[in-house]
Write a protein that holds these residues in place. Structure first.
Motif, PDB file in Angstrom:
ATOM      1  N   ARG A  80       1.016  -0.873  -0.399  1.00 19.27           N
ATOM      2  CA  ARG A  80      -0.406  -0.015   0.020  1.00 19.27           C
ATOM      3  C   ARG A  80       0.635   1.268   0.222  1.00 19.27           C
ATOM      4  N   ARG A  81       2.146   1.139  -0.508  1.00 20.87           N
ATOM      5  CA  ARG A  81       2.904   2.294  -0.657  1.00 20.87           C
ATOM      6  C   ARG A  81       2.349   3.274  -1.316  1.00 20.87           C
ATOM      7  N   PRO A  82       2.564   4.746  -0.865  1.00 13.30           N
ATOM      8  CA  PRO A  82       1.532   5.638  -1.938  1.00 13.30           C
ATOM      9  C   PRO A  82       2.274   5.856  -3.320  1.00 13.30           C
ATOM     10  N   GLU A  83       4.080   5.842  -3.560  1.00 10.76           N
ATOM     11  CA  GLU A  83       4.820   5.947  -4.743  1.00 10.76           C
ATOM     12  C   GLU A  83       4.272   4.551  -5.765  1.00 10.76           C
ATOM     13  N   VAL A  84       4.160   3.323  -5.310  1.00  9.46           N
ATOM     14  CA  VAL A  84       3.807   2.084  -5.681  1.00  9.46           C
ATOM     15  C   VAL A  84       2.496   2.147  -6.593  1.00  9.46           C
ATOM     16  N   GLU A  85       1.304   2.818  -5.501  1.00  7.54           N
ATOM     17  CA  GLU A  85       0.264   3.050  -5.812  1.00  7.54           C
ATOM     18  C   GLU A  85      -0.262   3.266  -7.204  1.00  7.54           C
ATOM     19  N   ALA A  86       1.151   5.128  -7.136  1.00 10.65           N
ATOM     20  CA  ALA A  86       0.897   6.086  -8.197  1.00 10.65           C
ATOM     21  C   ALA A  86       1.547   5.626  -9.502  1.00 10.65           C
ATOM     22  N   ALA A  87       2.880   4.407  -9.230  1.00  9.59           N
ATOM     23  CA  ALA A  87       3.317   4.518 -10.959  1.00  9.59           C
ATOM     24  C   ALA A  87       2.486   2.803 -11.657  1.00  9.59           C
ATOM     25  N   ALA A  88       1.766   2.554 -10.645  1.00 11.91           N
ATOM     26  CA  ALA A  88       0.428   1.312 -11.328  1.00 11.91           C
ATOM     27  C   ALA A  88      -0.496   2.545 -11.700  1.00 11.91           C
ATOM     28  N   ALA A  89      -1.277   3.129 -10.989  1.00 12.85           N
ATOM     29  CA  ALA A  89      -2.592   4.108 -11.751  1.00 12.85           C
ATOM     30  C   ALA A  89      -1.453   4.441 -13.578  1.00 12.85           C
ATOM     31  N   GLN A  90       0.011   4.963 -13.434  1.00 10.68           N
ATOM     32  CA  GLN A  90       0.720   5.777 -14.689  1.00 10.68           C
ATOM     33  C   GLN A  90       0.895   4.180 -15.856  1.00 10.68           C
ATOM     34  N   ALA A  91       0.570   3.271 -15.312  1.00 14.06           N
ATOM     35  CA  ALA A  91       1.223   2.482 -15.595  1.00 14.06           C
ATOM     36  C   ALA A  91      -0.368   2.078 -16.410  1.00 14.06           C
ATOM     37  N   ALA A  92      -1.322   2.220 -16.026  1.00 19.24           N
ATOM     38  CA  ALA A  92      -3.123   1.528 -16.005  1.00 19.24           C
ATOM     39  C   ALA A  92      -2.766   2.819 -17.562  1.00 19.24           C
ATOM     40  N   GLY A  93      -2.701   4.009 -17.751  1.00 14.68           N
ATOM     41  CA  GLY A  93      -2.893   5.285 -18.451  1.00 14.68           C
ATOM     42  C   GLY A  93      -3.135   6.659 -17.594  1.00 14.68           C
ATOM     43  N   LEU A  94      -3.171   6.759 -16.486  1.00 15.94           N
ATOM     44  CA  LEU A  94      -3.524   8.087 -15.318  1.00 15.94           C
ATOM     45  C   LEU A  94      -2.588   8.664 -15.470  1.00 15.94           C
ATOM     46  N   GLU A  95      -3.009  10.081 -15.499  1.00 19.52           N
ATOM     47  CA  GLU A  95      -1.604  11.145 -14.360  1.00 19.52           C
ATOM     48  C   GLU A  95      -1.992  11.213 -13.327  1.00 19.52           C
TER      49      GLU A  95
END
Length: 256
Positions: free
Chosen positions: A166-181
């Motif tokens: 649940r680390r925020p930087e990991v979740e942010a990277a996963a969101a970006q990998a899915a095409g989100l900014e």
């Protein structure tokens, strides 16, 4: 019946339906993040045209909003919460969909310009991106790493691997990998005070993923140990972590 047994029975008998923690008033307290998620959510709902709230629980947080867009939907997997959210939100025009919290979400591509969630247990970024319209946003408050682990590890022992989730930087990277900014990412560490063992029983019955398989009978010895500690030393102190995350779905190929 002694004080310990009476408190255990109080916690065991408490209704844990929905996502309202008011039963804990006077028994436990938790700081809230300074950003005020419910207020910010209400602001975004006012300007949306079609919204989806994922894993809405009993719908209590969503119901704090003063108004909803013309299309407003919420999903939930636990049947008692589905019924509770339906009673709370249907009269206000929000449709509740029973959903197993696993892909795919039961909605068409680009169905919503706003997707929200407060404390989702699972986050399927590809599905969030799929159901968002171009320029639509995901706005959520997530549970952060090692949240309430002082209590969890009291029952389960050290959980070094789970502490890394649940680390925020990991979740942010996963969101970006899915095409989100990523538009916004904020974090907070907050104090929890647990003042009696009834509150512990209530919490572990309600937040079932903290101590999987928790029952009073199976954990009676540790409950007694914790009761004695609270009686001797005062409130049991733990810490929750939260992060606020907002992400936008850009036009195809626009994400850099």
């Amino acid at each position: 019946m002694g004080a310990f047994e009476e408190l255990i029975e109080e916690g065991r008998a408490a209704d844990v339906t929905g996502w309202d923690f008011s039963w804990l008033n006077g028994r436990a307290a938790e700081e809230r993040p300074g950003w005020g998620y419910a207020r910010l959510l209400a602001e975004r709902l006012r300007s949306a045209s079609a919204s989806l709230d994922i894993q809405t629980g009993g719908g209590e947080v969503l119901a704090e909003a003063e108004s909803f867009p013309p299309v407003a939907v919420a999903t939930e997997s636990w049947p008692p919460n589905v019924a509770h959210a339906t009673r709370l939100l249907h009269p206000r025009g929000v449709a509740i969909v029973a959903d197993p919290d696993e892909p795919p979400l039961p909605f068409a591509d680009g169905a919503f310009d706003l997707v929200t969630s407060r404390h989702p247990a699972t986050i399927w970024w590809e599905e969030i991106a799929r159901v968002l319209q171009t320029d639509g946003t995901y706005f959520a408050q997530h549970v952060g790493p090692a949240s309430a682990f002082e209590l969890i590890e009291f029952f389960l022992g050290p959980q070094p691997e789970a502490r890394q989730g649940r680390r925020p930087e990991v979740e942010a990277a996963a969101a970006q990998a899915a095409g989100l900014e990523i538009i916004d990412l904020r974090t907070a560490t907050l104090r929890i005070e647990i003042r009696d063992i009834a509150a512990v029983v209530y919490l572990l019955r309600k937040v079932i993923w903290w101590v999987p398989g928790f029952t009073v009978d199976a954990h009676l010895d540790r409950l007694r140990d914790l009761h004695r500690r609270i009686e001797a030393d005062g409130p049991f102190i733990a810490h929750s972590t939260r992060h606020l995350i907002e992400a936008r779905k850009p036009a195809s190929g626009a994400l850099t």
